[in-house]
Design an enzyme around this catalytic site. Structure first.
Site, short mmCIF file in Angstrom:
data_model
loop_
_atom_site.label_atom_id
_atom_site.label_comp_id
_atom_site.label_asym_id
_atom_site.label_seq_id
_atom_site.Cartn_x
_atom_site.Cartn_y
_atom_site.Cartn_z
CE LYS A 16 -2.07 -1.28 3.84
NZ LYS A 16 -1.41 -2.58 4.13
NE ARG A 91 -4.39 -1.93 10.31
CZ ARG A 91 -3.33 -1.32 9.77
NH1 ARG A 91 -3.39 -0.07 9.40
NH2 ARG A 91 -2.22 -1.98 9.60
NE ARG A 130 7.25 -2.81 6.27
CZ ARG A 130 5.93 -2.59 6.40
NH1 ARG A 130 5.25 -2.00 5.42
NH2 ARG A 130 5.29 -2.99 7.48
NE ARG A 163 6.34 -0.79 10.51
CZ ARG A 163 5.17 -0.69 9.89
NH1 ARG A 163 5.09 -0.05 8.74
NH2 ARG A 163 4.10 -1.24 10.41
NE ARG A 174 1.99 -5.40 11.50
CZ ARG A 174 2.99 -5.12 10.67
NH1 ARG A 174 4.16 -5.69 10.80
NH2 ARG A 174 2.79 -4.26 9.70
P1 ADP Z 1 1.32 -1.78 7.55
O1 ADP Z 1 1.94 -0.68 6.73
O2 ADP Z 1 2.28 -2.87 7.77
O3 ADP Z 1 -0.02 -2.18 7.00
P2 ADP Z 1 0.65 0.25 9.43
O4 ADP Z 1 1.88 1.07 9.37
O5 ADP Z 1 -0.52 0.70 8.63
O6 ADP Z 1 1.05 -1.22 9.02
O7 ADP Z 1 0.16 0.10 10.93
C1 ADP Z 1 1.06 -0.22 11.99
C2 ADP Z 1 0.27 -0.41 13.27
O8 ADP Z 1 -0.42 0.81 13.61
C3 ADP Z 1 -0.83 -1.46 13.21
O9 ADP Z 1 -0.34 -2.76 13.46
C4 ADP Z 1 -1.79 -0.98 14.31
O10 ADP Z 1 -1.30 -1.30 15.60
C5 ADP Z 1 -1.70 0.54 14.18
N1 ADP Z 1 -2.74 1.08 13.26
C6 ADP Z 1 -2.55 1.75 12.09
N2 ADP Z 1 -3.71 2.09 11.53
C7 ADP Z 1 -4.69 1.66 12.38
C8 ADP Z 1 -6.11 1.67 12.36
N3 ADP Z 1 -6.80 2.24 11.35
N4 ADP Z 1 -6.79 1.10 13.40
C9 ADP Z 1 -6.13 0.54 14.42
N5 ADP Z 1 -4.79 0.46 14.50
C10 ADP Z 1 -4.07 1.01 13.50
P1 ADP Z 2 2.20 -1.88 3.19
O1 ADP Z 2 2.22 -0.37 3.17
O2 ADP Z 2 0.98 -2.46 2.56
O3 ADP Z 2 2.46 -2.44 4.56
P2 ADP Z 2 4.75 -1.70 1.77
O4 ADP Z 2 4.48 -0.79 0.62
O5 ADP Z 2 5.51 -1.15 2.93
O6 ADP Z 2 3.39 -2.40 2.27
O7 ADP Z 2 5.53 -2.98 1.19
C1 ADP Z 2 5.98 -4.03 2.06
C2 ADP Z 2 7.35 -4.52 1.58
O8 ADP Z 2 7.21 -5.20 0.32
C3 ADP Z 2 8.37 -3.40 1.35
O9 ADP Z 2 9.63 -3.89 1.73
C4 ADP Z 2 8.30 -3.13 -0.16
O10 ADP Z 2 9.56 -2.68 -0.66
C5 ADP Z 2 7.95 -4.52 -0.73
N1 ADP Z 2 7.04 -4.47 -1.88
C6 ADP Z 2 6.02 -3.58 -2.10
N2 ADP Z 2 5.37 -3.87 -3.26
C7 ADP Z 2 5.97 -4.98 -3.77
C8 ADP Z 2 5.75 -5.78 -4.94
N3 ADP Z 2 4.76 -5.50 -5.81
N4 ADP Z 2 6.57 -6.83 -5.15
C9 ADP Z 2 7.57 -7.12 -4.27
N5 ADP Z 2 7.82 -6.41 -3.15
C10 ADP Z 2 7.04 -5.36 -2.89
#
Ligand code: ADP
Ligand code: ADP
Length: 224
Positions: A16, A91, A130, A163, A174
């Protein structure tokens, strides 16, 4: 179409943030990522950050009332009035309902929810590799998207780290939380007819092309 109010949806690690980075320069939209906002609060030691940290460290969701207030205030800001890209929010179904209520009070609605579909094994691969920069959270992957120089951000030269919640025990938690509490939101938006699925297993450029094609179709549909 007057405004583009987009939600990027999908499991943690679906890509994302990676796609948002590209889309915000395509469409000049503000990018609102609740995870980034929370990490900023934790870093600054705010009251919200102190409350949120324990949930985030465990891989649990931060309670709805805290998130809804934080996201709601951000969406009220001036720059979000003509469109936005939301990442990581809503979420839970409760959050989705609160968002819909807030927008409808000012005659707005979500244009589309883009579900980036990725199976659990791929999530684990992506999150375990990541790396993010300490300065601005720019994303890399040790194997799929490595930086030019080991452990250094290409964009701002800061250090790359893993992270804490990308460590294996927390990733598993998660993913469970995603399936139990967040996946029902897919159904919620599907019923409203605004869910669009994108195959997230392809490379970042292919996923980006697909999303742009989906948005172009949405615009055509609105113009008809
Ligand atoms: P990822 O990029 O791996 O999807 P995020 O960076 O969006 O993870 O979120 C990291 C953490 O922040 C989540 O595991 C949760 O604890 C918290 N968080 C983020 N957005 C929300 C939300 N909309 N509702 C509840 N918790 C959230
Ligand atoms: P999210 O915001 O959904 O948690 P990220 O954009 O941070 O996801 O991506 C998670 C990990 O996967 C990062 O290390 C990123 O560089 C890698 N990644 C993202 N998109 C792709 C893809 N299409 N193919 C392979 N690796 C990817």
């Amino acid at each position: 179409m007057s405004e583009l109010n987009l939600i990027l949806f999908g499991p943690p690690g679906a890509g994302k943030g990676t796609q948002a980075e590209r889309l915000r320069s395509d469409f000049q939209l503000p990018y609102i990522a609740t995870g980034d906002m929370l990490r900023g609060n934790v870093k600054d030691g705010t009251e919200l950050g102190q409350k949120a940290k324990e949930y985030m460290d465990r891989g649990d969701l931060v309670p709805d009332e805290l998130i809804v207030a934080m996201a709601g205030e951000r969406l009220d800001e001036e720059d979000a009035q003509d469109g936005f890209i939301l990442d990581g929010f809503p979420r839970t179904v409760h959050q989705a309902e609160a968002l819909s209520k807030q927008l409808s009070q000012v005659g707005r609605r979500i244009t589309a929810v883009l579900l980036i579909d990725v199976p659990d094994e791929e999530v684990v691969r992506r999150l375990s590799g990541r790396r993010v920069c300490v300065k601005a959270g720019h994303n890399y992957h040790v194997e799929f998207d490595p930086p030019k120089h080991d452990d250094v951000c290409d964009q701002d030269g800061s250090r790359l780290v893993q992270r804490d919640d990308d460590k294996p025990e927390v990733v598993e938690k998660r993913l469970n939380v995603y399936h139990e509490q967040t996946e029902p939101v897919v159904h919620y938006y599907d019923e409203k007819g605004i869910l669009r699925r994108v195959d997230g297993t392809r490379g970042p450029t292919e996923v980006h092309d697909h999303i742009r094609a989906v948005i172009a179709t949405l615009r055509l549909e609105e113009d008809v």
